[in-house]
Write a protein that holds these residues in place. Structure first.
Motif, PDB file in Angstrom:
ATOM      1  N   LYS A 191      83.523  11.318 -61.117  1.00  0.00           N
ATOM      2  CA  LYS A 191      83.927  10.935 -59.815  1.00  0.00           C
ATOM      3  C   LYS A 191      83.381  12.091 -58.913  1.00  0.00           C
ATOM      4  N   THR A 192      83.552  13.168 -59.316  1.00  0.00           N
ATOM      5  CA  THR A 192      83.013  14.452 -58.551  1.00  0.00           C
ATOM      6  C   THR A 192      81.321  14.255 -58.386  1.00  0.00           C
ATOM      7  N   TRP A 197      79.089  13.811 -54.992  1.00  0.00           N
ATOM      8  CA  TRP A 197      78.081  14.548 -54.601  1.00  0.00           C
ATOM      9  C   TRP A 197      76.518  13.766 -54.550  1.00  0.00           C
ATOM     10  N   LEU A 198      76.721  12.912 -55.071  1.00  0.00           N
ATOM     11  CA  LEU A 198      75.484  11.834 -55.130  1.00  0.00           C
ATOM     12  C   LEU A 198      75.516  11.069 -53.996  1.00  0.00           C
ATOM     13  N   ALA A 199      76.437  10.506 -53.216  1.00  0.00           N
ATOM     14  CA  ALA A 199      76.881   9.915 -52.309  1.00  0.00           C
ATOM     15  C   ALA A 199      76.547  10.645 -51.065  1.00  0.00           C
ATOM     16  N   LYS A 211      73.411  10.094 -48.227  1.00  0.00           N
ATOM     17  CA  LYS A 211      73.495   9.922 -46.476  1.00  0.00           C
ATOM     18  C   LYS A 211      72.234  10.747 -46.240  1.00  0.00           C
ATOM     19  N   CYS A 212      71.679  11.547 -46.827  1.00  0.00           N
ATOM     20  CA  CYS A 212      70.427  12.396 -46.188  1.00  0.00           C
ATOM     21  C   CYS A 212      69.250  11.275 -45.980  1.00  0.00           C
ATOM     22  N   GLY A 213      69.196  10.238 -47.008  1.00  0.00           N
ATOM     23  CA  GLY A 213      68.122   9.444 -47.110  1.00  0.00           C
ATOM     24  C   GLY A 213      67.772   9.012 -48.519  1.00  0.00           C
ATOM     25  N   PRO A 214      66.621   8.258 -48.388  1.00  0.00           N
ATOM     26  CA  PRO A 214      66.117   7.785 -50.178  1.00  0.00           C
ATOM     27  C   PRO A 214      66.134   9.056 -51.028  1.00  0.00           C
ATOM     28  N   ILE A 215      66.620   8.912 -52.174  1.00  0.00           N
ATOM     29  CA  ILE A 215      66.453   9.771 -53.126  1.00  0.00           C
ATOM     30  C   ILE A 215      65.949   9.475 -54.642  1.00  0.00           C
ATOM     31  N   THR A 216      65.521  10.054 -55.327  1.00  0.00           N
ATOM     32  CA  THR A 216      65.372   9.757 -56.846  1.00  0.00           C
ATOM     33  C   THR A 216      66.145  10.607 -57.668  1.00  0.00           C
TER      34      THR A 216
END
Length: 154
Positions: A51-52, A56-58, A62-67
């Motif tokens: 969950k943590t 962190w991933l969410a 929010k910054c933009g697309p990531i891999t």
């Protein structure tokens, strides 16, 4: 007469490893060349850590697309280059951010200085609430590094 601003350097397309499919800024860059699932990192761990991680991933998304690349010992977030990471420990998540300066934060565990202007910050998270609002601007700064954008002078 004013000089025009210098043109930004055109970024080359990413190279894709034919074996693992991961993308890199240069051809044949040394890497682990493996593929693991995210579940690999959370097997046998308290569900609070997943969950943590999700929070962190969410926040990073929010910054933009990531891999998201799941490696044997860590999970990395990448745009053009890797800008953040997570190692799932027995009792916490060790989350990292690549920044061009040293910054203070209550969850900061240590900072590694690899070369001038290259500071890797390691944070210790034990629950989703550890990921606070103050981390958002730091994630955006690291994301800009991941995009290989020039950083504004302070």
């Amino acid at each position: 007469m004013k000089k025009p601003p210098p043109r930004s350097k055109k970024l080359q397309p990413l190279w894709r490893c034919p074996k693992c499919g991961h993308e890199f800024v240069t051809r044949n860059l040394s890497h682990s060349c493996t593929n693991y699932t995210l579940d690999h990192h959370f097997r046998g761990k308290d569900p609070i850590f997943h969950k943590t991680f999700d929070k962190w991933l969410a926040a990073a998304r929010k910054c933009g697309p990531i891999t998201v690349i799941s490696q044997k010992t860590r999970i990395v977030f990448s745009v053009r280059v890797r800008f953040a990471s997570v190692i799932v420990r027995k009792n916490w998540l060790e989350a990292g951010l690549w920044l061009s300066r040293e910054v203070p934060h209550p969850r900061l565990n240590r900072v590694a200085n690899y070369m001038p202007g290259c500071y890797y910050h390691y944070f210790r998270f034990t629950r989703p609430a550890d990921i606070d609002r103050d981390l958002g601007p730091l994630l955006r700064e690291a994301y800009a590094i991941g995009c290989q954008r020039p950083l504004a002078k302070k």
